[in-house]
Design a protein around this motif. Structure first.
Motif, PDB file in Angstrom:
ATOM      1  N   GLN A 295       0.836  -1.182   0.000  1.00  0.00           N
ATOM      2  CA  GLN A 295       0.000   0.000   0.000  1.00  0.00           C
ATOM      3  C   GLN A 295       0.881   1.245   0.000  1.00  0.00           C
ATOM      4  O   GLN A 295       2.064   1.186   0.329  1.00  0.00           O
ATOM      5  N   GLN A 370      -6.001  -4.711   5.803  1.00  0.00           N
ATOM      6  CA  GLN A 370      -5.769  -4.653   4.360  1.00  0.00           C
ATOM      7  C   GLN A 370      -5.785  -6.050   3.752  1.00  0.00           C
ATOM      8  O   GLN A 370      -6.389  -6.273   2.694  1.00  0.00           O
ATOM      9  N   LEU A 371      -5.135  -6.997   4.417  1.00  0.00           N
ATOM     10  CA  LEU A 371      -5.102  -8.366   3.907  1.00  0.00           C
ATOM     11  C   LEU A 371      -6.492  -8.994   3.942  1.00  0.00           C
ATOM     12  O   LEU A 371      -6.893  -9.692   3.009  1.00  0.00           O
ATOM     13  N   GLY A 374      -8.505  -7.605   1.111  1.00  0.00           N
ATOM     14  CA  GLY A 374      -8.095  -8.213  -0.154  1.00  0.00           C
ATOM     15  C   GLY A 374      -8.703  -9.585  -0.365  1.00  0.00           C
ATOM     16  O   GLY A 374      -9.119  -9.922  -1.481  1.00  0.00           O
ATOM     17  N   ARG A 375      -8.762 -10.382   0.687  1.00  0.00           N
ATOM     18  CA  ARG A 375      -9.353 -11.715   0.584  1.00  0.00           C
ATOM     19  C   ARG A 375     -10.854 -11.632   0.338  1.00  0.00           C
ATOM     20  O   ARG A 375     -11.422 -12.451  -0.395  1.00  0.00           O
ATOM     21  N   TYR A 377     -12.415  -9.095  -1.255  1.00  0.00           N
ATOM     22  CA  TYR A 377     -12.582  -8.661  -2.641  1.00  0.00           C
ATOM     23  C   TYR A 377     -12.288  -9.799  -3.617  1.00  0.00           C
ATOM     24  O   TYR A 377     -12.882  -9.878  -4.694  1.00  0.00           O
ATOM     25  N   GLU A 378     -11.367 -10.678  -3.240  1.00  0.00           N
ATOM     26  CA  GLU A 378     -11.018 -11.815  -4.090  1.00  0.00           C
ATOM     27  C   GLU A 378     -12.232 -12.694  -4.368  1.00  0.00           C
ATOM     28  O   GLU A 378     -12.369 -13.266  -5.451  1.00  0.00           O
TER      29      GLU A 378
END
Length: 456
Positions: A295, A370-371, A374-375, A377-378
């Motif tokens: 980021q 953040q991680l 991301g998962r 959104y995946e």
């Protein structure tokens, strides 16, 4: 109001309910050893089919590199009943698209199409799993395509040269040192029968996992997969012997010259991959990488690019999932007027700061969020969902380990991150520098060495 679609193709019923994602995948193992994993995602009437073969460049040996990638190309050359080009034509005619890619760990063939057309994809994949045929002339022409691909993506690209040089020098025994596309000399001496033997050795149902994500009934997909793949016999897989890397006992340095407008630098340490879900160090290294990069607020871009202005680009990288050796790397391009030595010193200082002072709980919590985001959104992507399942299944884990892996990442403490930074010692370090040379500009962007996608 939830809309429903009902389609019957080849005697198989596919029921779609738009707007719902099932709680977890459904799996089955055929009598011939082939595994099927189906994730129901009913938000759109489409499906992603990915057939994962557990064979890649880490299964190759010196003098025979590039076999997995070239075979991926040859898999589009047809069978006695589906001539060359017909596979993709039929998928396109059905409104879908298909392609394939090869990595160090696996080779994957995929289709994206309407859910009610899924049986077509399974039928075509089952056919070429068992009945691939190609002429020597097809091999000769496709080999030239692959050689040109290597020239454009590696030989003519500074990033490609750097990546290849790094792995070839950071490892001496582990096959992760081989480029996925193969060494040019190995391609020069490759024969058609090399590919045919590789196909017969590795391409069988007992070395494959079918992953389907989409608006489908999992039991119907499994029944259709059993109908198409069930009659195929397993193959006698070659023995996979461990190729353990001997301990590195001193820093390695290498410089390469390539046509490039700017110099660049990579520092890479040999580190372990995740081999057991309850391991600790790989999770800590993964979190360390995310703290350093990922980021705009991450340490490397914030401190080295915006504050110190010693670099124009910086990055950290660590992939804990794979079957070969692993590296934790820091890379960068020095800012104008800054030397490579200054950039290296700045990178080392950032790592030393964490090794000495650790990270704050606030910084750690920001990266965790953040991680996690991301998962989440995946999961919006059917393709990404299938990739996650197939990746875990193909490197020795299970899709059931996914939640545990995420939970273990979230549990990494600040002290574990500090210890991970302290573990990166110079005796396990390889430094690669790129010295820019004048010449014609590279022809196209380089593709990462770990993922060679078939271009047609």
């Amino acid at each position: 109001m939830i809309s429903r679609t009902l389609s019957t193709v080849a005697g198989v019923v596919f029921l779609g309910v738009c707007g719902v994602v099932s709680a977890e995948p459904v799996e089955a193992v055929l009598d011939n050893g082939m595994k099927i994993v189906v994730q129901r995602d009913e938000r759109a009437p489409v499906a992603v089919s990915q057939l994962w073969y557990r064979v890649g460049s880490v299964d190759e040996v010196n003098g025979r590199t590039g076999l997995s990638h070239l075979l991926e190309h040859m898999m589009f050359k047809g069978t006695p009943t589906v001539p060359a080009g017909e596979f993709s034509r039929l998928i396109a005619q059905a409104g879908g698209k298909d392609n394939a890619f090869t990595s160090r760990d696996y080779t994957v063939y995929f289709q994206q199409l309407a859910a009610d057309k899924l049986p077509l994809a399974l039928k075509l994949e089952a056919d070429r799993m068992h009945n691939l045929s190609f002429k020597d002339s097809d091999f000769t022409s496709e080999l030239q395509v692959v050689k040109e691909e290597r020239r454009m993506r590696t030989d003519d690209q500074p990033a490609g040269i750097m990546a290849e040089t790094l792995f070839a020098n950071a490892f001496v025994a582990n096959p992760v040192r081989y480029p996925v596309i193969g060494w040019m000399d190995d391609l020069d001496h490759m024969k058609p029968d090399d590919l045919r033997q590789w196909y017969h050795h590795w391409y069988g149902p007992n070395n494959a996992t079918l992953v389907v994500v989409g608006d489908v009934d999992p039991q119907a997909v499994i029944a259709e997969a059993r109908r198409q793949f069930g009659p195929l016999k397993p193959v006698a897989l070659p023995e996979r012997r461990p190729q353990i890397e001997p301990e590195q006992k001193g820093e390695r340095r290498v410089s390469v010259k390539a046509v490039s407008p700017l110099p660049s630098l990579t520092l890479a340490w040999q580190v372990p991959r995740l081999e057991k879900v309850d391991a600790q160090r790989p999770y800590a290294l993964y979190m360390l990488s995310a703290i350093l990069d990922g980021q705009a607020a991450s340490r490397l871009p914030r401190r080295l690019v915006r504050e110190q202005r010693v670099a124009t680009e910086v990055s950290a990288d660590y992939d804990m999932l794979g079957r070969g050796g692993a590296l934790f790397s820091l890379s960068g391009v020095p800012a104008q007027g800054k030397a490579l030595a200054q950039l290296e010193q700045a990178l080392r200082q950032e790592m030393a700061h964490i090794a000495r002072d650790g990270v704050s709980e606030r910084e750690l919590e920001r990266v965790r969020l953040q991680l996690q985001a991301g998962r989440i959104y995946e999961k919006d992507s059917m393709f990404a969902q299938a990739m996650r399942i197939g990746n875990l299944e193909s490197i020795g884990f299970s899709w059931r380990d996914d939640a545990t892996i995420d939970a273990n990442i979230a549990k990494v403490s600040a002290e574990q991150v500090r210890q991970a930074a302290r573990s990166l010692v110079d005796d396990h370090l390889t430094v690669v520098t790129l010295l820019p040379q004048q010449g014609d500009k590279p022809r196209m962007p380089a593709m990462p060495q770990g993922d060679q996608t078939h271009v047609r």
